[in-house]
Design a protein around this motif. Structure first.
Motif, mmCIF file in Angstrom:
data_model
loop_
_atom_site.group_PDB
_atom_site.id
_atom_site.type_symbol
_atom_site.label_atom_id
_atom_site.label_comp_id
_atom_site.label_asym_id
_atom_site.label_seq_id
_atom_site.Cartn_x
_atom_site.Cartn_y
_atom_site.Cartn_z
ATOM 1 N N ASP A 48 0.836 -1.200 0.000
ATOM 2 C CA ASP A 48 0.000 0.000 0.000
ATOM 3 C C ASP A 48 0.875 1.256 0.000
ATOM 4 O O ASP A 48 0.569 2.235 -0.688
ATOM 5 N N LEU A 49 1.949 1.219 0.770
ATOM 6 C CA LEU A 49 2.863 2.351 0.812
ATOM 7 C C LEU A 49 3.518 2.559 -0.551
ATOM 8 O O LEU A 49 3.637 3.687 -1.041
ATOM 9 N N TYR A 50 3.923 1.454 -1.175
ATOM 10 C CA TYR A 50 4.542 1.517 -2.506
ATOM 11 C C TYR A 50 3.572 2.120 -3.517
ATOM 12 O O TYR A 50 3.935 3.008 -4.303
ATOM 13 N N LEU A 51 2.336 1.658 -3.509
ATOM 14 C CA LEU A 51 1.333 2.154 -4.460
ATOM 15 C C LEU A 51 0.993 3.625 -4.191
ATOM 16 O O LEU A 51 0.754 4.393 -5.140
ATOM 17 N N ALA A 52 0.975 4.003 -2.909
ATOM 18 C CA ALA A 52 0.709 5.402 -2.560
ATOM 19 C C ALA A 52 1.821 6.305 -3.099
ATOM 20 O O ALA A 52 1.558 7.371 -3.663
ATOM 21 N N ALA A 53 3.081 5.849 -2.937
ATOM 22 C CA ALA A 53 4.222 6.621 -3.436
ATOM 23 C C ALA A 53 4.185 6.712 -4.958
ATOM 24 O O ALA A 53 4.460 7.757 -5.550
ATOM 25 N N LEU A 54 3.844 5.592 -5.595
ATOM 26 C CA LEU A 54 3.761 5.533 -7.051
ATOM 27 C C LEU A 54 2.663 6.475 -7.555
ATOM 28 O O LEU A 54 2.869 7.259 -8.499
ATOM 29 N N ASP A 55 1.512 6.399 -6.925
ATOM 30 C CA ASP A 55 0.371 7.216 -7.313
ATOM 31 C C ASP A 55 0.681 8.702 -7.126
ATOM 32 O O ASP A 55 0.362 9.538 -7.976
ATOM 33 N N PHE A 56 1.315 9.026 -6.000
ATOM 34 C CA PHE A 56 1.677 10.407 -5.695
ATOM 35 C C PHE A 56 2.648 10.971 -6.738
ATOM 36 O O PHE A 56 2.459 12.066 -7.261
ATOM 37 N N ALA A 57 3.693 10.205 -7.059
ATOM 38 C CA ALA A 57 4.703 10.674 -8.009
ATOM 39 C C ALA A 57 4.130 10.852 -9.411
ATOM 40 O O ALA A 57 4.448 11.820 -10.103
ATOM 41 N N GLN A 58 3.274 9.922 -9.819
ATOM 42 C CA GLN A 58 2.752 9.973 -11.182
ATOM 43 C C GLN A 58 1.658 11.025 -11.348
ATOM 44 O O GLN A 58 1.644 11.768 -12.336
ATOM 45 N N LYS A 59 0.736 11.089 -10.393
ATOM 46 C CA LYS A 59 -0.409 11.989 -10.539
ATOM 47 C C LYS A 59 -0.128 13.418 -10.091
ATOM 48 O O LYS A 59 -0.520 14.378 -10.760
ATOM 49 N N GLU A 60 0.559 13.556 -8.956
ATOM 50 C CA GLU A 60 0.749 14.897 -8.407
ATOM 51 C C GLU A 60 2.037 15.556 -8.879
ATOM 52 O O GLU A 60 2.129 16.779 -8.956
ATOM 53 N N LEU A 61 3.054 14.723 -9.167
ATOM 54 C CA LEU A 61 4.313 15.287 -9.636
ATOM 55 C C LEU A 61 4.506 15.109 -11.137
ATOM 56 O O LEU A 61 5.456 15.642 -11.709
ATOM 57 N N GLU A 62 3.597 14.294 -11.750
ATOM 58 C CA GLU A 62 3.647 14.029 -13.193
ATOM 59 C C GLU A 62 4.992 13.437 -13.615
ATOM 60 O O GLU A 62 5.572 13.805 -14.637
ATOM 61 N N VAL A 63 5.483 12.495 -12.793
ATOM 62 C CA VAL A 63 6.743 11.809 -13.088
ATOM 63 C C VAL A 63 6.440 10.498 -13.798
ATOM 64 O O VAL A 63 5.546 9.748 -13.385
#
Length: 543
Positions: free
Chosen positions: A373-388
């Motif tokens: 869950d932590l991994y997916l949260a980090a992934l989601d955050f980086a892709q959606k909010e940081l557009e990485v």
């Protein structure tokens, strides 16, 4: 300027007092006395700028009076009158610091000339002090950065106690005490990102600074991390009471402002300066709950009791370890990923695990669930909010091998959070680089405006002044005010070399309407006056 006369001969005293047009020449005759002892008492009340005194007077002579006045009021300039030509008197007068040593009799015109010389000396000294105060005020930003570095050294323990004490003396920070406690505090507007400009936050911060002074506490600015308040006192009970009273004051400040969020972490009380790093660790653990709750409050990091409530609600005592939910809440992870700092990761995870229950991480299946869950949260955050892009993330997926035991699982989760925050900071640097570029352009367009300031520029880019100060210093390697001053000085040197404009015109063109301050600042930063610089450059061109 005020002038006081001490003279035992009535005729001489009346002649000096009445034969000079004091008001017409810009002076106020503020008092007279017939002997040194009476003069001393009157001078303490009137505090003149200039004292005229006869050497030979009853009860206390002029030299003794001068010695007392210079000891108590060193800024008062003294003119001694004497009917004696003895060199020893003059020598002693010089040693005391007397400005002029005149022989009697002296005409009113000649005395006035001597007074004018002394008055000009006072004016020059006051102007120099005024310019120095203005320079110090402008350089306040640099002092704030030095205070931040001092706080970092204080809470990390990287410097010896002797060095800490020496730095505190240089920065005029009083940290002496028998007992200490630390409060970490963050305040931000629900409508703004932390660090961005908010007028309501700025007003609250000013009130917090005033409250800290009332409790003899030292307030440090931690930029994005918020504020740190160091309490000190003679006893543990006194410090604890100061903290409780300060929190009540803060809640009263926050109560009428529901648009704000606030959170504080508080340490236990320690008895040595060298134990303040422990205070920082404890307050940091409690501070990590900022990301684990949507409520306002204050937590005690020693896990004894916590006074936690939204402003205006009743207080209740709770334990930190009893505050958490028994299930995962991804919102907590996202909140930390958005706002948390690298140094807070271990504190956050430590408290985050508590919210899962005392034995949750001992379960292999639950560890896998939490890590994924932590991994997916980090992934989601980086892709959606940081557009990485996914390929640029470099986030290792959790595997059975990585999560084999509790220790390795915790290490993995800390690594994931650190990497996500690192990505966010890299993203922010790009954003900050653009902000600093806009600031530099703003300076280039407005450097000739006297009112140009850090606050004005911060508003133009929608940042708080503290946040912009940190970002600008980080990106350029120097404080905003130094950059602005250096830029103005370079423009001034160009004008001195390439034009025949007067110094005061050039000062005005580069943002200094006060020509005296411009000359003072030019010499302070360039090591020479504007006129000397122009002559030097002209000589070099001829050579």
């Amino acid at each position: 300027m005020k002038v006081f006369l001490a003279e035992d001969e009535f005729v001489v005293r009346e002649g000096i007092k009445n034969n000079i047009d004091w008001k017409g020449h810009g002076y106020e005759f503020c008092g007279e006395a017939g002997d040194g002892e009476m003069a001393y008492s009157m001078i303490q009340k009137s505090q003149p700028d200039i004292l005229i005194a006869d050497i030979k007077m009853p009860f206390m002579d002029g030299l003794s009076l001068s010695r007392l006045i210079k000891s108590e009021f060193p800024a008062i300039e003294i003119i001694l009158l004497t009917g004696y030509e003895e060199f020893a008197f003059a020598q002693e007068a010089i040693q005391i610091g007397v400005s002029r040593y005149l022989s009697k009799p002296i005409s009113g015109d000649n005395l006035l000339k001597e007074i004018d010389i002394v008055a000009e000396k006072i004016r020059e000294r006051e102007e120099e002090r005024s310019l120095a105060r203005k320079y110090a005020a402008e350089m306040e930003e640099r002092e704030q950065l030095e205070k931040q570095e001092f706080f970092r050294n204080l809470v990390t323990g990287e410097k010896e106690l002797s060095e800490i004490l020496e730095d505190s003396r240089k920065l005029n920070i009083e940290i002496s005490g028998m007992q200490y406690s630390l409060l970490l505090l963050k305040v931000w507007s629900k409508r703004h990102e932390i660090g961005e400009y908010s007028g309501s936050v700025q007003k609250v911060v000013q009130k917090i600074e005033e409250a800290a002074k009332q409790y003899d506490a030292v307030l440090f600015d931690m930029h994005l991390e918020g504020k740190a308040v160091l309490f000190k006192g003679e006893s543990k009970e006194a410090v604890e009471q100061s903290v409780k009273d300060f929190i009540k004051v803060l809640k009263a400040i926050f109560y009428p402002m529901p648009q704000l969020r606030y959170f504080g972490g508080i340490s236990s009380v320690v008895g040595r300066i060298t134990e303040i790093p422990r205070c920082y660790q404890e307050a940091g653990r409690a501070y990590a709950h900022l990301y684990l709750t949507e409520e306002n409050g204050f937590f005690y990091g020693d896990d004894v009791t916590t006074t936690e409530s939204s402003a205006g609600e009743g207080e209740q005592d709770i334990r930190v370890s009893e505050t958490g939910a028994k299930q995962l809440d991804r919102r907590q992870l996202l909140e930390f990923l958005r706002r948390g700092e690298s140094v807070e990761v271990s504190f956050f995870l430590e408290e985050f695990y508590k919210t899962l229950g005392p034995k949750a991480m001992q379960s292999k299946m639950f560890r896998q669930y939490v890590a994924m869950d932590l991994y997916l949260a980090a992934l989601d955050f980086a892709q959606k909010e940081l557009e990485v892009k996914e390929g640029d993330l470099d986030l290792e997926e959790p595997t059975f091998r990585i999560l084999a035991d509790e220790k390795s699982a915790k290490t993995y989760m800390e690594t994931i959070l650190q990497r996500a925050i690192s990505i966010r900071e890299e993203h922010a640097k790009s954003k900050y680089h653009d902000v600093v570029r806009r600031v530099i352009l703003y300076i280039e367009e407005h450097y000739g405006e006297e009112e140009l300031s850090l606050n004005q520029v911060a508003k133009s880019v929608n940042f708080s002044s503290n946040h912009l100060s940190a970002v600008f210093s980080q990106e350029t390697g120097q404080p905003f005010i130094k950059y602005l001053t250096d830029y103005r000085m370079e423009k001034a040197k160009d004008l001195l070399r390439q034009t025949t404009k007067k110094t005061n015109e050039i000062g005005s063109l580069v943002g200094y309407k006060d020509s005296h301050y411009f000359s003072y600042l030019f010499k302070k930063t360039q090591g020479t006056t504007p006129t000397q610089y122009r002559g030097l450059k002209a000589g070099e061109e001829e050579a």
